[in-house]
Design an enzyme around this catalytic site. Structure first.
Site, PDB file in Angstrom:
ATOM      1  N   GLY A 122       0.798  -1.218   0.000  1.00 15.66           N
ATOM      2  CA  GLY A 122       0.000   0.000   0.000  1.00 15.66           C
ATOM      3  C   GLY A 122       0.831   1.269   0.000  1.00 15.66           C
ATOM      4  CD  GLU A 123       6.065   2.874   2.790  1.00 14.04           C
ATOM      5  OE1 GLU A 123       7.138   3.476   2.626  1.00 14.04           O
ATOM      6  OE2 GLU A 123       5.890   1.992   3.646  1.00 14.04           O
ATOM      7  CB  ALA A 124       3.310   5.964  -2.679  1.00 13.35           C
ATOM      8  CB  ILE A 127       3.895   1.166  -5.245  1.00 15.16           C
ATOM      9  CG1 ILE A 127       2.865   0.459  -4.368  1.00 15.16           C
ATOM     10  CG2 ILE A 127       3.465   1.130  -6.712  1.00 15.16           C
ATOM     11  CD1 ILE A 127       1.515   1.149  -4.318  1.00 15.16           C
TER      12      ILE A 127
END
Length: 185
Positions: A122-124, A127
């Site tokens: 979920g953490e940009a 990603i």
């Protein structure tokens, strides 16, 4: 003749110890996280602390590892330069096991995200790291093929890939919230 039976007995015993250590490692992975499980395997000398061996282990045993946990692990960044290089190499070796030759960017990204055994974290920032590695591998496989990869450089592949993921995320979030389309002013 007795030495052969002793050798096979020792081999069976070593194999049983190895399996028991693997069972403990997978229990640690399930309860304490992938880092703890990998550290345990390295401490037991079942795995060397090299990015290639770690990524190979992750590939071989991906069906036994929670996809979300694997995505979180692959998105790790490291603390200093050497640590960052270590994590980058784990990601690169993991992704490099997949060929993207002859695929357009949408096909390759879909293949990477659905068939490689992990779910994007979920953490940009995590990603970003995973997509950056994908972009590097995709570019290496398709640069020069104007029909499959019409991009001028690897950075463009990264930007398009990241945009596809963000747009897809936004699309599915709007459908998950009851399908209501926000009103425009």
């Amino acid at each position: 003749m007795s030495t052969m039976s002793e050798d096979s007995s020792k081999q069976a015993q070593l194999q049983q110890q190895k399996q028991e250590s693997l069972d403990v490692a997978f229990e640690l992975i399930a309860t304490k996280g992938l880092k703890k499980g990998m550290d345990y395997l390295i401490a037991c000398h079942l795995l060397t602390p090299s990015p290639r061996h770690i990524s190979s282990f992750l590939r071989i045993h991906q069906s036994s590892i929670d996809p979300g946990m694997l995505g979180e692990y692959l998105g790790e960044g490291g603390i200093d330069g050497t640590d960052k290089d270590f994590w980058n190499l784990i990601r690169f070796n993991f992704a490099r096991a997949t060929s993207f030759v002859g695929m357009n960017i949408e096909q390759a990204l879909r293949h990477f995200l659905t068939n490689c055994g992990f779910r994007l974290p979920g953490e940009a920032q995590k990603i970003d790291r995973i997509v950056s590695t994908f972009s590097q591998c995709y570019w290496e496989d398709n640069a020069g093929d104007i029909h499959k990869c019409p991009f001028q450089d690897q950075d463009t592949v990264f930007l398009v890939s990241f945009a596809i993921i963000m747009l897809n995320t936004d699309l599915h979030k709007s459908h998950a919230s009851g399908g209501k389309i926000p009103k425009r002013m």
